[in-house]
Motif scaffolding. Sequence first.
Motif, PDB file in Angstrom:
ATOM      1  N   LEU A 175       0.834  -1.209   0.000  1.00  0.00           N
ATOM      2  CA  LEU A 175       0.000   0.000   0.000  1.00  0.00           C
ATOM      3  C   LEU A 175       0.866   1.256   0.000  1.00  0.00           C
ATOM      4  O   LEU A 175       0.563   2.233  -0.689  1.00  0.00           O
ATOM      5  CB  LEU A 175      -0.939   0.014   1.211  1.00  0.00           C
ATOM      6  CG  LEU A 175      -2.171  -0.872   1.105  1.00  0.00           C
ATOM      7  CD1 LEU A 175      -2.932  -0.872   2.424  1.00  0.00           C
ATOM      8  CD2 LEU A 175      -3.066  -0.420  -0.035  1.00  0.00           C
ATOM      9  N   TRP A 176       1.948   1.247   0.755  1.00  0.00           N
ATOM     10  CA  TRP A 176       2.864   2.387   0.779  1.00  0.00           C
ATOM     11  C   TRP A 176       3.483   2.585  -0.602  1.00  0.00           C
ATOM     12  O   TRP A 176       3.597   3.702  -1.089  1.00  0.00           O
ATOM     13  CB  TRP A 176       3.935   2.155   1.842  1.00  0.00           C
ATOM     14  CG  TRP A 176       4.886   3.308   1.973  1.00  0.00           C
ATOM     15  CD1 TRP A 176       6.142   3.396   1.444  1.00  0.00           C
ATOM     16  CD2 TRP A 176       4.642   4.538   2.638  1.00  0.00           C
ATOM     17  NE1 TRP A 176       6.693   4.604   1.752  1.00  0.00           N
ATOM     18  CE2 TRP A 176       5.791   5.335   2.496  1.00  0.00           C
ATOM     19  CE3 TRP A 176       3.567   5.051   3.356  1.00  0.00           C
ATOM     20  CZ2 TRP A 176       5.892   6.605   3.028  1.00  0.00           C
ATOM     21  CZ3 TRP A 176       3.683   6.315   3.888  1.00  0.00           C
ATOM     22  CH2 TRP A 176       4.835   7.080   3.722  1.00  0.00           C
ATOM     23  N   ALA A 177       3.891   1.473  -1.233  1.00  0.00           N
ATOM     24  CA  ALA A 177       4.502   1.549  -2.566  1.00  0.00           C
ATOM     25  C   ALA A 177       3.491   1.967  -3.633  1.00  0.00           C
ATOM     26  O   ALA A 177       3.880   2.481  -4.682  1.00  0.00           O
ATOM     27  CB  ALA A 177       5.130   0.207  -2.934  1.00  0.00           C
ATOM     28  N   ALA A 178       2.204   1.762  -3.370  1.00  0.00           N
ATOM     29  CA  ALA A 178       1.169   2.111  -4.347  1.00  0.00           C
ATOM     30  C   ALA A 178       1.093   3.610  -4.591  1.00  0.00           C
ATOM     31  O   ALA A 178       0.506   4.048  -5.583  1.00  0.00           O
ATOM     32  CB  ALA A 178      -0.195   1.595  -3.894  1.00  0.00           C
ATOM     33  N   ARG A 179       1.739   4.396  -3.741  1.00  0.00           N
ATOM     34  CA  ARG A 179       1.782   5.839  -3.968  1.00  0.00           C
ATOM     35  C   ARG A 179       2.507   6.157  -5.272  1.00  0.00           C
ATOM     36  O   ARG A 179       2.209   7.136  -5.924  1.00  0.00           O
ATOM     37  CB  ARG A 179       2.505   6.545  -2.820  1.00  0.00           C
ATOM     38  CG  ARG A 179       1.799   6.425  -1.489  1.00  0.00           C
ATOM     39  CD  ARG A 179       2.616   7.020  -0.342  1.00  0.00           C
ATOM     40  NE  ARG A 179       3.956   6.437  -0.309  1.00  0.00           N
ATOM     41  CZ  ARG A 179       5.090   7.143  -0.324  1.00  0.00           C
ATOM     42  NH1 ARG A 179       5.060   8.449  -0.351  1.00  0.00           N
ATOM     43  NH2 ARG A 179       6.249   6.538  -0.280  1.00  0.00           N
ATOM     44  N   SER A 180       3.476   5.301  -5.642  1.00  0.00           N
ATOM     45  CA  SER A 180       4.264   5.564  -6.847  1.00  0.00           C
ATOM     46  C   SER A 180       3.764   4.787  -8.067  1.00  0.00           C
ATOM     47  O   SER A 180       4.209   5.055  -9.174  1.00  0.00           O
ATOM     48  CB  SER A 180       5.734   5.226  -6.602  1.00  0.00           C
ATOM     49  OG  SER A 180       5.882   3.842  -6.345  1.00  0.00           O
ATOM     50  N   GLY A 181       2.898   3.838  -7.868  1.00  0.00           N
ATOM     51  CA  GLY A 181       2.370   3.069  -9.003  1.00  0.00           C
ATOM     52  C   GLY A 181       1.234   2.187  -8.558  1.00  0.00           C
ATOM     53  O   GLY A 181       1.356   1.449  -7.583  1.00  0.00           O
ATOM     54  N   ARG A 182       0.145   2.247  -9.287  1.00  0.00           N
ATOM     55  CA  ARG A 182      -1.051   1.508  -8.855  1.00  0.00           C
ATOM     56  C   ARG A 182      -0.918   0.005  -9.000  1.00  0.00           C
ATOM     57  O   ARG A 182      -1.706  -0.742  -8.436  1.00  0.00           O
ATOM     58  CB  ARG A 182      -2.280   2.015  -9.580  1.00  0.00           C
ATOM     59  CG  ARG A 182      -2.268   1.765 -11.055  1.00  0.00           C
ATOM     60  CD  ARG A 182      -3.477   2.423 -11.720  1.00  0.00           C
ATOM     61  NE  ARG A 182      -3.397   2.204 -13.144  1.00  0.00           N
ATOM     62  CZ  ARG A 182      -4.248   1.451 -13.811  1.00  0.00           C
ATOM     63  NH1 ARG A 182      -5.256   0.898 -13.198  1.00  0.00           N
ATOM     64  NH2 ARG A 182      -4.102   1.273 -15.101  1.00  0.00           N
ATOM     65  N   HIS A 183       0.091  -0.486  -9.748  1.00  0.00           N
ATOM     66  CA  HIS A 183       0.252  -1.935  -9.882  1.00  0.00           C
ATOM     67  C   HIS A 183       0.582  -2.588  -8.534  1.00  0.00           C
ATOM     68  O   HIS A 183       0.388  -3.778  -8.367  1.00  0.00           O
ATOM     69  CB  HIS A 183       1.316  -2.275 -10.932  1.00  0.00           C
ATOM     70  CG  HIS A 183       2.697  -1.869 -10.550  1.00  0.00           C
ATOM     71  ND1 HIS A 183       3.157  -0.586 -10.750  1.00  0.00           N
ATOM     72  CD2 HIS A 183       3.699  -2.563  -9.986  1.00  0.00           C
ATOM     73  CE1 HIS A 183       4.402  -0.515 -10.311  1.00  0.00           C
ATOM     74  NE2 HIS A 183       4.760  -1.690  -9.839  1.00  0.00           N
ATOM     75  N   HIS A 184       1.029  -1.788  -7.571  1.00  0.00           N
ATOM     76  CA  HIS A 184       1.309  -2.326  -6.230  1.00  0.00           C
ATOM     77  C   HIS A 184       0.018  -2.682  -5.499  1.00  0.00           C
ATOM     78  O   HIS A 184       0.055  -3.439  -4.529  1.00  0.00           O
ATOM     79  CB  HIS A 184       2.118  -1.326  -5.409  1.00  0.00           C
ATOM     80  CG  HIS A 184       3.507  -1.131  -5.925  1.00  0.00           C
ATOM     81  ND1 HIS A 184       4.503  -2.061  -5.759  1.00  0.00           N
ATOM     82  CD2 HIS A 184       4.058  -0.110  -6.622  1.00  0.00           C
ATOM     83  CE1 HIS A 184       5.617  -1.617  -6.314  1.00  0.00           C
ATOM     84  NE2 HIS A 184       5.368  -0.438  -6.858  1.00  0.00           N
ATOM     85  N   LEU A 185      -1.096  -2.142  -5.935  1.00  0.00           N
ATOM     86  CA  LEU A 185      -2.369  -2.475  -5.292  1.00  0.00           C
ATOM     87  C   LEU A 185      -2.690  -3.959  -5.439  1.00  0.00           C
ATOM     88  O   LEU A 185      -3.290  -4.555  -4.540  1.00  0.00           O
ATOM     89  CB  LEU A 185      -3.492  -1.614  -5.872  1.00  0.00           C
ATOM     90  CG  LEU A 185      -3.429  -0.134  -5.514  1.00  0.00           C
ATOM     91  CD1 LEU A 185      -4.526   0.641  -6.238  1.00  0.00           C
ATOM     92  CD2 LEU A 185      -3.527   0.068  -4.010  1.00  0.00           C
ATOM     93  N   HIS A 186      -2.276  -4.559  -6.556  1.00  0.00           N
ATOM     94  CA  HIS A 186      -2.489  -6.002  -6.724  1.00  0.00           C
ATOM     95  C   HIS A 186      -1.732  -6.776  -5.649  1.00  0.00           C
ATOM     96  O   HIS A 186      -2.244  -7.751  -5.103  1.00  0.00           O
ATOM     97  CB  HIS A 186      -2.046  -6.458  -8.125  1.00  0.00           C
ATOM     98  CG  HIS A 186      -2.049  -7.945  -8.273  1.00  0.00           C
ATOM     99  ND1 HIS A 186      -3.214  -8.684  -8.294  1.00  0.00           N
ATOM    100  CD2 HIS A 186      -1.033  -8.829  -8.376  1.00  0.00           C
ATOM    101  CE1 HIS A 186      -2.908  -9.966  -8.419  1.00  0.00           C
ATOM    102  NE2 HIS A 186      -1.591 -10.073  -8.474  1.00  0.00           N
TER     103      HIS A 186
END
Length: 190
Positions: free
Chosen positions: A79-90
């Motif tokens: 979730l923290w990494a999703a700030r830079s790219g939405r593919h982290h949401l997976h």
Amino acid sequence: MHGPASPGWLLVALCAATGAYCLLRMRSGVEEQRGTAGGEALMGFGMAAMAVPAAVFSPPGWVWPAYAVVFGAAGLRALWAARSGRHHLHHAVGAAAMVYMAVVMAAAPAHGHGHAHGASGTPVLTGALLLYFTGYVLLTGVRLIPVVAVAGVGAGADGRAAAGWGDRPELARACRLSMAIAMLAMLLPL
């Protein structure tokens, strides 16, 4: 988890092989890919361990809360990494699914089948996760078709140096596809 031993061992092999490939992808020269590959390796090996047939090995009771903590932390990191790219949401959804399965397995009676829903049918969260991963599998499968067709033309045909096999995006997608299929197989019996 639970169910017949043969499919369980196939699931263990698929997840372990995927985790091993993701470890190799961590050697990439691209920092973003290394971080993503590390999280996927954790997911692959965690799924492999969770898929070991219960008839072969029944883990002690403390294992399931430990899984929930480890994958809860992995989900927060995603979730923290999703700030830079939405593919982290997976990755966050995958980690949440692992936490959910760990909680279900912790609540299951010893030597039981892990069914926490009784005769009432599929729990809503299980159904939502099944829908998500089914959609992910279908979408990723469709996305792989053109990439494979282009890759078949020949690496380096456009005059650029061919990427190393660990940096090929279609292999990373195939890795994620394999884990999503495995996740579906693990969620179905819940």
